[in-house]
Design a protein around this motif. Structure first.
Motif, mmCIF file in Angstrom:
data_model
loop_
_atom_site.group_PDB
_atom_site.id
_atom_site.type_symbol
_atom_site.label_atom_id
_atom_site.label_comp_id
_atom_site.label_asym_id
_atom_site.label_seq_id
_atom_site.Cartn_x
_atom_site.Cartn_y
_atom_site.Cartn_z
ATOM 1 N N PRO A 41 0.784 -1.114 0.009
ATOM 2 C CA PRO A 41 0.127 -0.009 -0.194
ATOM 3 C C PRO A 41 0.991 1.297 -0.021
ATOM 4 N N GLY A 42 0.571 2.241 -0.914
ATOM 5 C CA GLY A 42 1.113 3.268 -0.872
ATOM 6 C C GLY A 42 2.574 3.260 -1.888
ATOM 7 N N LYS A 43 3.047 1.920 -2.206
ATOM 8 C CA LYS A 43 4.226 1.923 -2.809
ATOM 9 C C LYS A 43 4.126 1.649 -4.322
ATOM 10 N N GLU A 44 5.188 1.759 -5.058
ATOM 11 C CA GLU A 44 4.961 1.436 -6.384
ATOM 12 C C GLU A 44 5.370 -0.010 -6.499
ATOM 13 N N ARG A 45 4.862 -0.702 -7.819
ATOM 14 C CA ARG A 45 5.199 -2.267 -7.973
ATOM 15 C C ARG A 45 6.379 -2.489 -8.250
ATOM 16 N N GLU A 46 6.984 -3.297 -7.428
ATOM 17 C CA GLU A 46 8.421 -3.435 -7.551
ATOM 18 C C GLU A 46 8.838 -5.236 -8.141
ATOM 19 N N PHE A 47 9.858 -5.197 -8.718
ATOM 20 C CA PHE A 47 10.034 -6.664 -9.229
ATOM 21 C C PHE A 47 10.551 -7.426 -8.004
ATOM 22 N N PRO A 88 8.213 -8.989 7.754
ATOM 23 C CA PRO A 88 7.075 -8.130 7.561
ATOM 24 C C PRO A 88 7.103 -7.152 6.375
ATOM 25 N N GLU A 89 8.240 -6.754 5.920
ATOM 26 C CA GLU A 89 8.531 -6.084 4.933
ATOM 27 C C GLU A 89 8.199 -6.598 3.626
ATOM 28 N N ASP A 90 7.800 -8.039 3.680
ATOM 29 C CA ASP A 90 7.659 -8.569 2.432
ATOM 30 C C ASP A 90 6.030 -8.629 2.042
ATOM 31 N N THR A 91 5.472 -7.918 3.330
ATOM 32 C CA THR A 91 3.829 -7.811 2.993
ATOM 33 C C THR A 91 3.404 -6.839 1.919
ATOM 34 N N ALA A 92 2.750 -7.526 0.963
ATOM 35 C CA ALA A 92 2.254 -6.962 -0.198
ATOM 36 C C ALA A 92 1.501 -7.725 -0.958
ATOM 37 N N ALA A 93 0.756 -7.168 -2.193
ATOM 38 C CA ALA A 93 -0.134 -8.131 -3.032
ATOM 39 C C ALA A 93 0.938 -8.520 -4.130
ATOM 40 N N ALA A 98 3.296 -12.379 -17.555
ATOM 41 C CA ALA A 98 3.879 -13.238 -18.506
ATOM 42 C C ALA A 98 4.148 -12.361 -19.712
ATOM 43 N N GLY A 99 5.417 -12.432 -20.507
ATOM 44 C CA GLY A 99 5.273 -12.051 -21.750
ATOM 45 C C GLY A 99 6.475 -12.758 -22.608
ATOM 46 N N GLY A 100 6.629 -12.437 -23.783
ATOM 47 C CA GLY A 100 7.625 -13.140 -24.694
ATOM 48 C C GLY A 100 8.810 -12.422 -24.758
ATOM 49 N N SER A 101 9.800 -13.076 -24.626
ATOM 50 C CA SER A 101 11.223 -12.325 -24.907
ATOM 51 C C SER A 101 11.224 -11.092 -23.910
ATOM 52 N N VAL A 102 11.084 -11.059 -22.742
ATOM 53 C CA VAL A 102 10.921 -9.923 -21.788
ATOM 54 C C VAL A 102 12.206 -9.421 -21.511
ATOM 55 N N TYR A 103 12.369 -8.148 -21.842
ATOM 56 C CA TYR A 103 13.438 -7.027 -21.346
ATOM 57 C C TYR A 103 13.182 -5.691 -21.307
ATOM 58 N N PRO A 104 13.517 -4.972 -20.206
ATOM 59 C CA PRO A 104 14.241 -5.548 -19.237
ATOM 60 C C PRO A 104 13.162 -6.464 -18.327
ATOM 61 N N ARG A 105 13.705 -7.402 -17.662
ATOM 62 C CA ARG A 105 12.714 -8.405 -16.904
ATOM 63 C C ARG A 105 12.361 -7.660 -15.519
ATOM 64 N N VAL A 106 12.873 -6.701 -15.089
ATOM 65 C CA VAL A 106 12.752 -6.057 -13.967
ATOM 66 C C VAL A 106 11.646 -4.892 -14.110
ATOM 67 N N ALA A 107 11.413 -4.655 -15.331
ATOM 68 C CA ALA A 107 10.297 -3.424 -15.569
ATOM 69 C C ALA A 107 8.771 -3.996 -15.825
ATOM 70 N N ALA A 108 7.895 -3.579 -15.263
ATOM 71 C CA ALA A 108 6.715 -4.248 -15.197
ATOM 72 C C ALA A 108 6.120 -4.068 -16.844
ATOM 73 N N ARG A 109 6.498 -2.922 -17.389
ATOM 74 C CA ARG A 109 6.172 -2.613 -18.733
ATOM 75 C C ARG A 109 6.401 -3.534 -19.742
ATOM 76 N N SER A 110 7.491 -4.506 -19.561
ATOM 77 C CA SER A 110 7.830 -5.594 -20.325
ATOM 78 C C SER A 110 7.094 -6.739 -20.394
ATOM 79 N N TYR A 111 5.855 -6.954 -19.494
ATOM 80 C CA TYR A 111 5.184 -7.961 -19.472
ATOM 81 C C TYR A 111 3.801 -7.730 -20.215
ATOM 82 N N ASP A 112 3.241 -8.640 -20.775
ATOM 83 C CA ASP A 112 1.828 -8.604 -21.417
ATOM 84 C C ASP A 112 0.796 -8.721 -20.755
ATOM 85 N N TYR A 113 1.010 -9.968 -19.705
ATOM 86 C CA TYR A 113 -0.377 -10.370 -19.199
ATOM 87 C C TYR A 113 -0.098 -10.386 -17.671
#
Length: 124
Positions: A41-47, A88-93, A98-113
């Motif tokens: 909550p209140g944080k950005e999505r992280e890899f 406790p710091e692992d608490t999150a959703a 999934a994506g094809g030929s994902v790069y960079p793999r740490v970026a959410a934008r690289s994934y399609d589904y």
């Protein structure tokens, strides 16, 4: 199209373990790289972690390295995230993506589904 459904989240105490599953349907799942992300909550999505299409290569965020591991069973169209020594710091959703030929793999934008997420709560 690929549909993803996460499961396995829950409420645990610090030091416990959980195993998340990401079940896929639709297109040939073995063609896709898969990533795990989390968002508190209140944080950005992280890899968190990623696994390539064959399962031979895995990648982890420094914050989970040595505690989390990801694997896949392409015959069952499922990817797993084993989480040990939870903090406790692992608490999150937690989300799988999934994506094809994902790069960079740490970026959410690289994934399609994306799945809908599963909640992990770690109490101290």
């Amino acid at each position: 199209q690929v549909q993803l459904v996460e499961s396995g989240g829950g409420l645990v105490q610090a030091g416990a373990s959980l195993r998340l599953s990401c079940a896929a349907s639709g297109r040939i799942f073995s063609n896709y790289d898969v990533g795990w992300f989390r968002q508190a909550p209140g944080k950005e999505r992280e890899f968190v972690a990623a696994i390539n299409w064959s399962g031979r290569s895995t990648y982890y965020a420094d914050s989970v390295k040595g505690r989390f591991s990801t694997s896949r069973d392409n015959a069952k169209n499922t990817v797993f995230l084993q989480m040990n020594s939870l903090k406790p710091e692992d608490t999150a959703a937690y989300y799988c993506a999934a994506g094809g030929s994902v790069y960079p793999r740490v970026a959410a934008r690289s994934y399609d589904y994306w799945g809908q997420g599963t909640q992990v709560t770690v109490s101290s």
